[in-house]
Design an enzyme around this catalytic site. Sequence first.
Site, short mmCIF file in Angstrom:
data_model
loop_
_atom_site.label_atom_id
_atom_site.label_comp_id
_atom_site.label_asym_id
_atom_site.label_seq_id
_atom_site.Cartn_x
_atom_site.Cartn_y
_atom_site.Cartn_z
N GLY A 1 -12.33 -1.43 4.22
CA GLY A 1 -12.27 -0.28 5.11
C GLY A 1 -11.07 0.60 4.84
O GLY A 1 -10.50 0.56 3.75
N ALA A 2 -10.70 1.41 5.86
CA ALA A 2 -9.67 2.44 5.68
C ALA A 2 -10.01 3.23 4.42
O ALA A 2 -9.20 3.39 3.50
CB ALA A 2 -8.26 1.84 5.61
N LEU A 3 -11.23 3.70 4.39
CA LEU A 3 -11.80 4.25 3.15
C LEU A 3 -11.12 5.54 2.74
O LEU A 3 -10.68 6.33 3.58
CB LEU A 3 -13.30 4.49 3.34
N HIS B 1 -12.80 4.85 -2.75
CA HIS B 1 -14.00 4.10 -2.34
C HIS B 1 -15.25 4.99 -2.45
O HIS B 1 -16.30 4.54 -2.90
CB HIS B 1 -13.87 3.64 -0.88
N GLY C 1 -12.79 -0.83 -7.95
CA GLY C 1 -11.89 0.13 -8.56
C GLY C 1 -10.94 -0.56 -9.54
O GLY C 1 -10.49 -1.69 -9.31
N LEU D 1 -4.60 6.27 -5.18
CA LEU D 1 -5.02 6.21 -3.79
C LEU D 1 -5.12 4.75 -3.37
O LEU D 1 -5.59 3.90 -4.12
CB LEU D 1 -6.37 6.90 -3.59
#
Length: 282
Positions: free
Chosen positions: A32-34, A38, A148, A185
């Site tokens: 999460g905390a995309l 992502h 990633g 990121l």
Amino acid sequence: MTRIVRTVAELREQVRAWKAAGEQVGLIPTMGALHEGHLSLVRLAQTRVKRTVASVFVNPKQFAPHEDFDAYPRGEARDAELLDSAGCDLLFAPNAAEMYPQGFSTTINLTGVSEPLEGAARPQFFGGVATVVTKLLIQAEPDIALFGEKDYQQLQVIRRVTRDLDLPVEIVGAPTARAEDGLALSSRNAYLSPQERAAAVALPNAMKAAIAAVQAGERVEMAEAAGKAALEAAGFRQVDYFDFRDADDLSRLGPDALHGSKARLLAAAWLGKTRLIDNMAA
Ligand code: PAF
């Protein structure tokens, strides 16, 4: 709209229905905390398969007790909106009891590529990652799963685990998404104060400088030492590693240049309370 499911049974039912209709499925595991990184994985998946599933689960097993499990950024509504805007078909958002039912006792035990670097700095990390990713791959039965390159060692560990356990999935790695100034990121960038965020660009800059120096004939260990010194001068309080490694098995490179081998520079360093990692092809 992106459909949200919370149980393995619902996930499997949907994926099996797609597969029965001849549609291939891509899984993007996340905590999460995309961010854009992502979403670029979702878009890459869409070029390969008809259906995309993202999982959001902050996996307690990959955090040591002193690490940032409680502080890790969470926001399902925002994550769901972002996935929806990227055209992701399904969000699998299990709770801890669904992933680790009462009495859960199984952990994947790793050697080899998991041992140096992150494995040395965070001894519980890859066992927790391998366990949850293996579960997700068995739960979702995807044709492909995307990760990633930002977490380069994690990607190599997951490739190894899927090969070793004969999991019938293709692992796809995708280039690191970066901010305009070059910082990779990461959900953890949210921890940085504005001053720290400005200083953080020293990490990709020191890495680019070290790669250029080695390519120009500098000895690997000299370039590594100069890179660490540059980070400390920029305000990083500790450098866990700043190492040129073999790009496949992450073994150490010899001291003189890159020997024409496939090399990767990997780094982890602390800026205040935030641990940043990055890597680049060398
Ligand atoms: O890279 C991550 O976000 C996590 O380590 C992963 C692969 C989702 C496993 O929890």
